[in-house]
Design a protein around this motif. Sequence first.
Motif, mmCIF file in Angstrom:
data_model
loop_
_atom_site.group_PDB
_atom_site.id
_atom_site.type_symbol
_atom_site.label_atom_id
_atom_site.label_comp_id
_atom_site.label_asym_id
_atom_site.label_seq_id
_atom_site.Cartn_x
_atom_site.Cartn_y
_atom_site.Cartn_z
ATOM 1 N N PRO A 169 1.037 -0.989 0.009
ATOM 2 C CA PRO A 169 0.057 -0.168 -0.230
ATOM 3 C C PRO A 169 0.882 1.593 0.359
ATOM 4 C CG PRO A 169 -0.193 -1.144 2.182
ATOM 5 C CD PRO A 169 0.601 -1.877 0.978
ATOM 6 N N LEU A 170 0.578 2.548 -0.541
ATOM 7 C CA LEU A 170 0.939 3.883 -0.708
ATOM 8 C C LEU A 170 0.600 4.367 0.573
ATOM 9 C CD1 LEU A 170 2.524 5.915 -2.123
ATOM 10 C CD2 LEU A 170 0.029 6.886 -2.802
ATOM 11 N N LEU A 171 1.504 4.210 1.437
ATOM 12 C CA LEU A 171 1.723 4.905 3.591
ATOM 13 C C LEU A 171 1.296 6.005 3.229
ATOM 14 C CD1 LEU A 171 4.259 1.906 4.677
ATOM 15 C CD2 LEU A 171 1.273 2.585 4.296
ATOM 16 N N PRO A 172 0.380 7.158 3.932
ATOM 17 C CA PRO A 172 0.821 8.785 3.944
ATOM 18 C C PRO A 172 2.101 9.272 4.378
ATOM 19 C CG PRO A 172 -0.969 7.474 6.072
ATOM 20 C CD PRO A 172 0.104 6.615 4.879
ATOM 21 N N GLY A 173 2.636 10.018 3.537
ATOM 22 C CA GLY A 173 3.514 10.613 3.453
ATOM 23 C C GLY A 173 4.848 9.795 2.803
ATOM 24 N N GLN A 174 3.815 8.732 1.388
ATOM 25 C CA GLN A 174 5.846 7.808 1.365
ATOM 26 C C GLN A 174 5.172 8.533 0.085
ATOM 27 O OE1 GLN A 174 3.468 4.154 -0.108
ATOM 28 N NE2 GLN A 174 6.588 3.195 -0.506
ATOM 29 N N SER A 175 6.223 8.956 -1.018
ATOM 30 C CA SER A 175 6.253 9.377 -2.745
ATOM 31 C C SER A 175 7.200 8.340 -3.507
ATOM 32 C CB SER A 175 6.676 10.820 -2.269
ATOM 33 O OG SER A 175 8.506 10.727 -1.733
ATOM 34 N N GLY A 176 7.632 8.565 -4.426
ATOM 35 C CA GLY A 176 8.310 7.850 -5.568
ATOM 36 C C GLY A 176 7.811 6.527 -5.642
ATOM 37 N N VAL A 177 6.525 6.863 -5.499
ATOM 38 C CA VAL A 177 6.235 5.006 -5.886
ATOM 39 C C VAL A 177 5.513 4.539 -7.175
ATOM 40 C CG1 VAL A 177 4.751 2.477 -5.303
ATOM 41 C CG2 VAL A 177 5.745 4.380 -3.325
ATOM 42 N N ILE A 178 6.244 3.772 -8.091
ATOM 43 C CA ILE A 178 5.402 3.691 -9.156
ATOM 44 C C ILE A 178 4.961 3.046 -9.486
ATOM 45 C CG2 ILE A 178 6.041 2.629 -11.692
ATOM 46 C CD1 ILE A 178 8.714 5.074 -11.010
ATOM 47 N N PHE A 179 3.233 3.661 -10.391
ATOM 48 C CA PHE A 179 2.330 2.907 -10.316
ATOM 49 C C PHE A 179 2.525 1.617 -11.325
ATOM 50 C CE2 PHE A 179 0.871 6.946 -9.890
ATOM 51 C CZ PHE A 179 0.072 6.824 -9.644
ATOM 52 N N THR A 180 2.034 0.177 -10.383
ATOM 53 C CA THR A 180 1.805 -0.564 -10.763
ATOM 54 C C THR A 180 0.668 -1.474 -12.225
ATOM 55 O OG1 THR A 180 2.306 -1.752 -8.877
ATOM 56 C CG2 THR A 180 1.722 -3.569 -10.384
ATOM 57 N N PRO A 181 1.027 -1.539 -13.706
ATOM 58 C CA PRO A 181 0.409 -2.183 -13.924
ATOM 59 C C PRO A 181 -1.057 -2.296 -13.933
ATOM 60 C CG PRO A 181 2.582 -2.892 -15.208
ATOM 61 C CD PRO A 181 2.551 -2.677 -13.701
ATOM 62 N N LEU A 182 -2.258 -2.296 -13.882
ATOM 63 C CA LEU A 182 -3.120 -2.994 -14.032
ATOM 64 C C LEU A 182 -3.882 -4.026 -14.072
ATOM 65 C CD1 LEU A 182 -5.875 -2.270 -11.943
ATOM 66 C CD2 LEU A 182 -7.756 -2.080 -13.691
ATOM 67 N N ASP A 183 -4.020 -5.513 -12.858
ATOM 68 C CA ASP A 183 -4.517 -5.959 -13.345
ATOM 69 C C ASP A 183 -5.786 -6.554 -14.089
ATOM 70 O OD1 ASP A 183 -5.639 -9.226 -14.385
ATOM 71 O OD2 ASP A 183 -4.461 -9.855 -12.428
ATOM 72 N N THR A 184 -5.936 -6.542 -15.620
ATOM 73 C CA THR A 184 -7.702 -5.972 -15.554
ATOM 74 C C THR A 184 -8.314 -6.930 -15.498
ATOM 75 O OG1 THR A 184 -6.843 -6.980 -17.873
ATOM 76 C CG2 THR A 184 -6.478 -4.866 -17.872
ATOM 77 N N THR A 185 -8.512 -8.361 -15.169
ATOM 78 C CA THR A 185 -9.097 -8.856 -15.205
ATOM 79 C C THR A 185 -9.504 -9.055 -13.427
ATOM 80 O OG1 THR A 185 -7.601 -11.134 -13.863
ATOM 81 C CG2 THR A 185 -7.668 -11.298 -15.498
ATOM 82 N N THR A 186 -9.694 -7.850 -12.988
ATOM 83 C CA THR A 186 -9.565 -7.925 -11.529
ATOM 84 C C THR A 186 -10.291 -6.148 -11.366
ATOM 85 O OG1 THR A 186 -7.981 -5.989 -10.634
ATOM 86 C CG2 THR A 186 -7.509 -8.450 -10.765
ATOM 87 N N ARG A 187 -10.722 -5.711 -12.638
ATOM 88 C CA ARG A 187 -11.327 -4.644 -12.398
ATOM 89 C C ARG A 187 -12.914 -4.133 -12.574
ATOM 90 N NH1 ARG A 187 -9.610 -0.677 -16.101
ATOM 91 N NH2 ARG A 187 -8.944 -1.801 -17.689
ATOM 92 N N GLY A 188 -13.904 -5.269 -12.189
ATOM 93 C CA GLY A 188 -14.608 -4.868 -11.387
ATOM 94 C C GLY A 188 -15.690 -3.918 -13.319
ATOM 95 N N THR A 189 -16.873 -3.915 -11.981
ATOM 96 C CA THR A 189 -17.696 -2.832 -12.788
ATOM 97 C C THR A 189 -17.796 -1.333 -12.385
ATOM 98 O OG1 THR A 189 -19.547 -4.817 -12.286
ATOM 99 C CG2 THR A 189 -20.207 -2.949 -13.071
ATOM 100 N N GLN A 190 -18.444 -0.744 -13.594
ATOM 101 C CA GLN A 190 -18.077 0.873 -13.140
ATOM 102 C C GLN A 190 -18.987 1.150 -12.624
ATOM 103 O OE1 GLN A 190 -18.899 4.263 -16.045
ATOM 104 N NE2 GLN A 190 -16.951 3.703 -16.100
ATOM 105 N N LEU A 191 -19.307 1.939 -11.796
ATOM 106 C CA LEU A 191 -20.757 2.272 -10.235
ATOM 107 C C LEU A 191 -20.931 4.041 -11.080
ATOM 108 C CD1 LEU A 191 -19.193 1.336 -6.866
ATOM 109 C CD2 LEU A 191 -20.593 0.122 -9.068
ATOM 110 N N ALA A 192 -19.909 5.143 -11.296
ATOM 111 C CA ALA A 192 -20.002 6.444 -11.573
ATOM 112 C C ALA A 192 -19.110 6.824 -12.008
ATOM 113 C CB ALA A 192 -20.609 7.423 -9.978
#
Length: 234
Positions: A25-48
């Motif tokens: 997890p991205l912790l409070p006060g933390q920076s410089g974390v490279i984004f992880t490619p999304l596993d698209t099978t976990t996307r789910g359903t759009q709510l809004a």
Amino acid sequence: MKRIGLFALASSVAIGLATPAMAGPLLPGQSGVIFTPLDTTTRGTQLASIETGTLGATTYTGFLRSAVYRNTFGTLDFYFQVAISTIADGDEVNNLTASSFMGYTVDAFVDTTDFDGAGFFTAANNPNLQGPPGSTTTASRNGSGSVIRADFGDNGLEAGGQTSATYIFRTNATNYNLGGTFTTQDGSVAQRPNFQAAAAVPEPATWAMMLIGFGGLGVAMRRSRPAVVRIRFA
């Protein structure tokens, strides 16, 4: 003992399989974390979802796009994308921020594809971004944990027609509202109301059951009081 050991191992494997496969997890006060490619099978359903102009900006025009998805683990993901129509020479949209996520776990993911087809999210085409691991965008979180941020790095938007990747913040929240903000900036700032993680609000029927429960507890406490014995002396 062997049976117990095997049972414990099987249990730990089952728990691991039931846990979302994500970076720490991205912790409070933390920076410089490279984004992880999304596993698209976990996307789910759009709510809004919302798309609006870059309200308040004076050096650029374009669109701020965001959405909330309920992922396949049952919690909420918050999606953000910036699309530039025009921008002043020498300027560059270099980050986006969103709030408020205080008290929630947050993991940072990225998607460079046009995953919603006819929807308003589009494939990324900003400079130097050929899709993960080509993204140089890093995630950060302020000290209180309320604000999450994507710093574009070499993937800044500096010409009309450029679109950022879609940045996804996965949380452990199960409810949301429109009390947050979505902000982008270069020489000027565009900001608008946006989705934020929120505590679930009990339904009226739930409130009624809670009140009945408290009432019943009060009656039970009154009935359980010890009897008072009075002795009269002649």
